[in-house]
Design a protein around this motif. Structure first.
Motif: not given
Length: 147
Positions: A13-20, A27-29, A57-68
């Motif tokens: 269950e926890l390995e699946s959580l980590t993989i998800d 896949i979704n940045g 949340e802010a870290f991943y938003a900045r990561r997506r804003e950087r571009g591809a």
């Protein structure tokens, strides 16, 4: 080594959580990545530390804003140590393949091999959330990570 069916089910269950979680990042940045953490979680990347779901949340938003950017986080050697019915420590090896750009890019070795240590807490609704995740690089090349 205690490999009871219940412990093996928990590990799965926890390995699946980590993989998800890493699938969400790849896949979704990381658009929904912060939802995997508790409100006061600590995420220690290979570069810096983020405290609280809002900072994550802010870290991943900045990561997506950087571009591809292409990333593949590959999980191996997943292990758990159960502290209680509601608290489990997880540890695994993370191989990170990542670079800026759009596919298809030249194939290269992983840019980082890291030991990841997590503490996961069971919530009142039965779901699991990360209280902490610490990425500890063991090997890396000179390709910058976004952490």
């Amino acid at each position: 080594m205690n490999n009871t069916p219940a412990l093996l089910a928990l590990r799965y269950e926890l390995e699946s959580l980590t993989i998800d979680f890493w699938h969400e990042v790849d896949i979704n940045g990381g658009g929904r990545a912060a939802g995997y953490y508790t409100d006061d979680a600590v995420f220690e990347s290979s570069v810096r530390e983020y405290r609280g779901r809002a900072a994550i949340e802010a870290f991943y938003a900045r990561r997506r804003e950087r571009g591809a950017r292409i990333s593949l986080h590959v999980v191996n050697n997943f292990r758990i140590e159960q502290d209680s019915d509601t608290r489990v420590r997880c540890q695994y090896i993370l191989s990170l393949f990542a670079t800026d750009g759009v596919p298809v890019l030249p194939s290269k070795p992983a840019i980082m091999l890291a030991l990841v240590e997590e503490v996961v807490l069971k919530q009142a609704d039965g779901s699991w959330r990360y209280e902490s995740r610490r990425v500890r690089p063991q090997f890396r090349d000179d390709t910058p990570t976004t952490g």
